[in-house]
Design a protein around this motif. Structure first.
Motif, PDB file in Angstrom:
ATOM      1  N   ILE A  61       0.835  -1.198   0.000  1.00 38.89           N
ATOM      2  CA  ILE A  61       0.000   0.000   0.000  1.00 38.89           C
ATOM      3  C   ILE A  61       0.871   1.250   0.000  1.00 38.89           C
ATOM      4  CG2 ILE A  61      -1.638   1.349   1.392  1.00 38.89           C
ATOM      5  CD1 ILE A  61      -2.884  -1.375   2.214  1.00 38.89           C
ATOM      6  N   ALA A  62       1.928   1.243   0.794  1.00 35.40           N
ATOM      7  CA  ALA A  62       2.820   2.403   0.844  1.00 35.40           C
ATOM      8  C   ALA A  62       3.474   2.644  -0.518  1.00 35.40           C
ATOM      9  CB  ALA A  62       3.885   2.193   1.921  1.00 35.40           C
ATOM     10  N   ARG A  63       3.883   1.579  -1.201  1.00 34.21           N
ATOM     11  CA  ARG A  63       4.480   1.714  -2.543  1.00 34.21           C
ATOM     12  C   ARG A  63       3.481   2.318  -3.523  1.00 34.21           C
ATOM     13  NH1 ARG A  63       6.614  -3.279  -1.482  1.00 34.21           N
ATOM     14  NH2 ARG A  63       5.004  -4.312  -2.703  1.00 34.21           N
ATOM     15  N   ARG A  64       2.250   1.818  -3.493  1.00 31.93           N
ATOM     16  CA  ARG A  64       1.224   2.333  -4.411  1.00 31.93           C
ATOM     17  C   ARG A  64       0.926   3.807  -4.143  1.00 31.93           C
ATOM     18  NH1 ARG A  64      -3.268  -2.475  -5.118  1.00 31.93           N
ATOM     19  NH2 ARG A  64      -1.843  -3.986  -6.029  1.00 31.93           N
ATOM     20  N   ARG A  65       0.853   4.176  -2.875  1.00 33.93           N
ATOM     21  CA  ARG A  65       0.603   5.576  -2.540  1.00 33.93           C
ATOM     22  C   ARG A  65       1.754   6.461  -3.024  1.00 33.93           C
ATOM     23  NH1 ARG A  65      -1.851   5.037   3.576  1.00 33.93           N
ATOM     24  NH2 ARG A  65      -3.975   4.554   2.915  1.00 33.93           N
ATOM     25  N   ALA A  66       2.979   5.994  -2.832  1.00 33.96           N
ATOM     26  CA  ALA A  66       4.143   6.760  -3.276  1.00 33.96           C
ATOM     27  C   ALA A  66       4.135   6.909  -4.794  1.00 33.96           C
ATOM     28  CB  ALA A  66       5.427   6.077  -2.805  1.00 33.96           C
ATOM     29  N   GLU A  67       3.798   5.843  -5.510  1.00 27.78           N
ATOM     30  CA  GLU A  67       3.740   5.902  -6.976  1.00 27.78           C
ATOM     31  C   GLU A  67       2.679   6.905  -7.434  1.00 27.78           C
ATOM     32  OE1 GLU A  67       3.043   1.876  -8.174  1.00 27.78           O
ATOM     33  OE2 GLU A  67       5.059   1.231  -7.581  1.00 27.78           O
ATOM     34  N   ARG A  68       1.516   6.880  -6.792  1.00 22.41           N
ATOM     35  CA  ARG A  68       0.463   7.826  -7.147  1.00 22.41           C
ATOM     36  C   ARG A  68       0.893   9.259  -6.860  1.00 22.41           C
ATOM     37  NH1 ARG A  68      -4.742   5.980  -4.287  1.00 22.41           N
ATOM     38  NH2 ARG A  68      -3.344   4.507  -3.368  1.00 22.41           N
ATOM     39  N   GLY A  69       1.590   9.460  -5.745  1.00 15.52           N
ATOM     40  CA  GLY A  69       2.075  10.792  -5.415  1.00 15.52           C
ATOM     41  C   GLY A  69       3.064  11.303  -6.435  1.00 15.52           C
ATOM     42  N   ARG A  70       3.977  10.443  -6.889  1.00 16.57           N
ATOM     43  CA  ARG A  70       4.938  10.829  -7.919  1.00 16.57           C
ATOM     44  C   ARG A  70       4.231  11.158  -9.234  1.00 16.57           C
ATOM     45  NH1 ARG A  70       8.065   6.832  -5.385  1.00 16.57           N
ATOM     46  NH2 ARG A  70       7.377   5.230  -6.843  1.00 16.57           N
ATOM     47  N   ALA A  71       3.240  10.350  -9.582  1.00 16.22           N
ATOM     48  CA  ALA A  71       2.493  10.586 -10.824  1.00 16.22           C
ATOM     49  C   ALA A  71       1.735  11.899 -10.757  1.00 16.22           C
ATOM     50  CB  ALA A  71       1.529   9.433 -11.092  1.00 16.22           C
ATOM     51  N   ARG A  72       1.170  12.231  -9.618  1.00 16.17           N
ATOM     52  CA  ARG A  72       0.432  13.499  -9.463  1.00 16.17           C
ATOM     53  C   ARG A  72       1.386  14.690  -9.566  1.00 16.17           C
ATOM     54  NH1 ARG A  72      -3.339  11.542  -4.552  1.00 16.17           N
ATOM     55  NH2 ARG A  72      -4.874  10.443  -5.786  1.00 16.17           N
ATOM     56  N   ARG A  73       2.556  14.547  -8.934  1.00 16.29           N
ATOM     57  CA  ARG A  73       3.523  15.640  -8.997  1.00 16.29           C
ATOM     58  C   ARG A  73       4.012  15.862 -10.425  1.00 16.29           C
ATOM     59  NH1 ARG A  73       4.839  13.438  -4.006  1.00 16.29           N
ATOM     60  NH2 ARG A  73       6.488  12.133  -4.859  1.00 16.29           N
ATOM     61  N   LYS A  74       4.182  14.773 -11.186  1.00 14.76           N
ATOM     62  CA  LYS A  74       4.614  14.884 -12.588  1.00 14.76           C
ATOM     63  C   LYS A  74       3.546  15.585 -13.420  1.00 14.76           C
ATOM     64  CE  LYS A  74       7.817  11.288 -13.933  1.00 14.76           C
ATOM     65  NZ  LYS A  74       7.967  10.018 -14.619  1.00 14.76           N
ATOM     66  N   ALA A  75       2.288  15.272 -13.157  1.00 17.52           N
ATOM     67  CA  ALA A  75       1.185  15.816 -13.936  1.00 17.52           C
ATOM     68  C   ALA A  75       0.965  17.297 -13.626  1.00 17.52           C
ATOM     69  CB  ALA A  75      -0.095  15.040 -13.666  1.00 17.52           C
ATOM     70  N   ALA A  76       1.367  17.724 -12.456  1.00 22.98           N
ATOM     71  CA  ALA A  76       1.106  19.128 -12.045  1.00 22.98           C
ATOM     72  C   ALA A  76       2.083  20.101 -12.642  1.00 22.98           C
ATOM     73  CB  ALA A  76       1.184  19.236 -10.524  1.00 22.98           C
TER      74      ALA A  76
END
Length: 76
Positions: A61-76
């Motif tokens: 779960i922690a890995r998935r959350r971190a991946e989503r956070g990185r993807a959101r930061r890239k998109a912003a």
């Protein structure tokens, strides 16, 4: 036809027809069939040893959350 479907569901759920009928009346045939199938698949996974510990689950779960956070930061 519905009686046959109900009897099959009861067999698959390893319970009585009255028990599964209560679920079907509340949730409908389609959802009850989905739920019985999902539970049986989960039980098969347990029997086959396809499980993870709580610590493994937390790490996943922690890995998935971190991946989503990185993807959101890239998109912003």
């Amino acid at each position: 036809r519905e009686r046959q479907r109900l009897a099959r569901l009861a067999r698959e759920a390893d319970c009585g027809v009255r028990d599964i009928l209560r679920d079907v009346l509340r949730d409908g045939f389609d959802y009850t069939e989905y739920r019985v199938q999902a539970v049986n698949e989960g039980l098969a996974d347990l029997s086959a040893g396809r499980v993870m510990s709580l610590d493994q689950l937390k790490a996943c779960i922690a890995r998935r959350r971190a991946e989503r956070g990185r993807a959101r930061r890239k998109a912003a």
